[in-house]
Design an enzyme around this catalytic site. Structure first.
Site, PDB file in Angstrom:
ATOM      1  N   GLN A 112       0.841  -1.199   0.000  1.00 26.95           N
ATOM      2  CA  GLN A 112       0.000   0.000   0.000  1.00 26.95           C
ATOM      3  C   GLN A 112       0.874   1.246   0.000  1.00 26.95           C
ATOM      4  O   GLN A 112       0.365   2.347  -0.106  1.00 26.95           O
ATOM      5  CB  GLN A 112      -0.862   0.043   1.277  1.00 26.95           C
ATOM      6  N   HIS A 130      -1.091   1.576  -4.618  1.00 24.60           N
ATOM      7  CA  HIS A 130      -1.422   3.000  -4.603  1.00 24.60           C
ATOM      8  C   HIS A 130      -0.461   3.829  -5.439  1.00 24.60           C
ATOM      9  O   HIS A 130      -0.409   5.048  -5.304  1.00 24.60           O
ATOM     10  CB  HIS A 130      -1.472   3.518  -3.161  1.00 24.60           C
ATOM     11  N   CYS A 138       2.270  12.574 -16.499  1.00 28.33           N
ATOM     12  CA  CYS A 138       1.442  13.562 -17.188  1.00 28.33           C
ATOM     13  C   CYS A 138       0.100  12.920 -17.508  1.00 28.33           C
ATOM     14  O   CYS A 138       0.051  11.868 -18.140  1.00 28.33           O
ATOM     15  CB  CYS A 138       2.136  14.012 -18.474  1.00 28.33           C
ATOM     16  N   CYS A 163       4.369  19.664 -18.440  1.00 26.58           N
ATOM     17  CA  CYS A 163       4.949  18.410 -18.914  1.00 26.58           C
ATOM     18  C   CYS A 163       6.065  18.701 -19.923  1.00 26.58           C
ATOM     19  O   CYS A 163       5.826  19.370 -20.929  1.00 26.58           O
ATOM     20  CB  CYS A 163       3.869  17.547 -19.566  1.00 26.58           C
ATOM     21  N   CYS A 166       4.843  17.147 -23.521  1.00 26.91           N
ATOM     22  CA  CYS A 166       3.747  17.662 -24.353  1.00 26.91           C
ATOM     23  C   CYS A 166       3.322  19.082 -23.963  1.00 26.91           C
ATOM     24  O   CYS A 166       2.440  19.662 -24.590  1.00 26.91           O
ATOM     25  CB  CYS A 166       2.537  16.714 -24.289  1.00 26.91           C
ATOM     26  N   SER A 205       0.215  -3.366   8.275  1.00 34.50           N
ATOM     27  CA  SER A 205      -1.018  -2.774   7.745  1.00 34.50           C
ATOM     28  C   SER A 205      -2.115  -2.934   8.782  1.00 34.50           C
ATOM     29  O   SER A 205      -2.235  -3.982   9.409  1.00 34.50           O
ATOM     30  CB  SER A 205      -1.445  -3.464   6.442  1.00 34.50           C
ATOM     31  N   ASN A 230       2.044  -6.739  13.099  1.00 32.92           N
ATOM     32  CA  ASN A 230       1.652  -5.331  13.174  1.00 32.92           C
ATOM     33  C   ASN A 230       1.719  -4.887  14.636  1.00 32.92           C
ATOM     34  O   ASN A 230       1.509  -5.691  15.534  1.00 32.92           O
ATOM     35  CB  ASN A 230       0.220  -5.149  12.634  1.00 32.92           C
ATOM     36  N   ILE A 248       8.442  -4.591  13.272  1.00 28.17           N
ATOM     37  CA  ILE A 248       8.457  -5.378  12.038  1.00 28.17           C
ATOM     38  C   ILE A 248       9.872  -5.804  11.675  1.00 28.17           C
ATOM     39  O   ILE A 248      10.134  -6.975  11.369  1.00 28.17           O
ATOM     40  CB  ILE A 248       7.807  -4.569  10.905  1.00 28.17           C
TER      41      ILE A 248
HETATM   42 ZN    ZN Z   1       2.543  15.267 -21.280  1.00 30.54          ZN
END
Ligand code: ZN
Length: 261
Positions: A112, A130, A138, A163, A166, A205, A230, A248
């Site tokens: 995540q 994620h 872009c 960008c 472009c 998590s 956890n 952990i």
């Molecule tokens: Zn672009």
């Protein structure tokens, strides 16, 4: 439920041993990681008090698309958070997982997290549910750029960079924003991996947010041993074969030592 680190009279050593035995016997091991593995690298959990989301109103994807002011606010928040990423280094937890993959013990990491620390540690197969804050994309031409460079441009010019490919003005971190859906093909792959897993390690998590809540459950339904590591209790603890509530890095290192024994 199975055994957990607080009720097991013989202490956590037995748990590390049990997990090591399962890892040795399993042909497919999948790790699923959340913010907890990276807080040990100094990256704040965005959802925790004092985290970025507690401090600022997050910019929703619709607003980002609709207004230049929202895009500027988004970049201001991202530039601040970027500082934490630049300083962060992988910790023992990331390193052990990378070693297990290199040794053929671990099939993949599903995460995540957006900090890229698994890859920095050497993990190769990482499903970033994620997205990643290490890159900027872009929205018009889909070209990708290093976040370091684009954040530096934003800070220098105090303006959202256009960008370079472009000229579009909708450059965004390659992360999934609030109000934006997770990439379906990636999710599909994550569920497929979870179904094939013989051991599923849920690490750092809280297992509250979807799809995090569904992946361990799916793995368990399809016959995996479920191990939850956890600091705090999770709603899935009752499903797990082993629950370890401890650091952990230290836990993975202890399991690694058992594996080598
Ligand atoms: Zn672009």
């Amino acid at each position: 439920m199975g055994i957990d680190s607080e009720t097991n009279r013989n202490g956590p050593c037995d748990l590390h041993q049990a997990v090591a035995t399962w890892l040795r016997e399993a042909d497919i091991v999948v790790a699923f990681t959340g913010a907890g593995i990276s807080t040990e690298s100094g990256i704040p959990d965005f959802r925790s008090p004092g985290g970025v989301w507690a401090k600022y109103q997050p910019v929703y994807f619709d607003a980002f698309l609709a207004s230049a002011e929202a895009r500027h606010e988004y970049w201001r928040q991202k530039a601040e958070a970027h500082h934490d990423f630049v300083l962060a280094r992988p910790n023992t937890g990331h390193e052990v997982l990378a070693r297990w993959e290199a040794a053929g013990r671990l099939e993949a990491v599903i995460t995540q997290n957006i900090d890229g620390l698994h890859q920095t540690a050497g993990s190769r197969k990482v499903l970033e549910l994620h997205g990643t804050a290490r890159q900027v994309t872009c929205l018009d031409c889909h070209a990708r750029f290093e976040a370091d460079e684009m954040v530096a441009r934003f800070v220098a010019a105090e303006a959202v960079p256009d960008c370079p490919a472009c000229g579009g003005d909708r450059m965004k971190h390659a992360t999934v924003s609030f109000g934006q859906s997770l990439p379906p093909s990636l999710l599909q792959e994550a569920f497929a991996l979870s179904k094939r897993a013989k051991v599923f390690l849920a690490i750092g998590s809280s297992l509250v947010v979807e799809p995090a809540a569904s992946l361990p459950r799916t793995a368990k339904q399809y016959g995996a041993k479920l191990v939850i590591i956890n600091r705090d209790a999770t709603p899935q603890d009752g499903l797990a074969d082993v629950v370890i509530r401890a650091s952990i890095g230290a836990t993975l290192e202890a399991i690694d030592r058992e594996l080598a024994a």
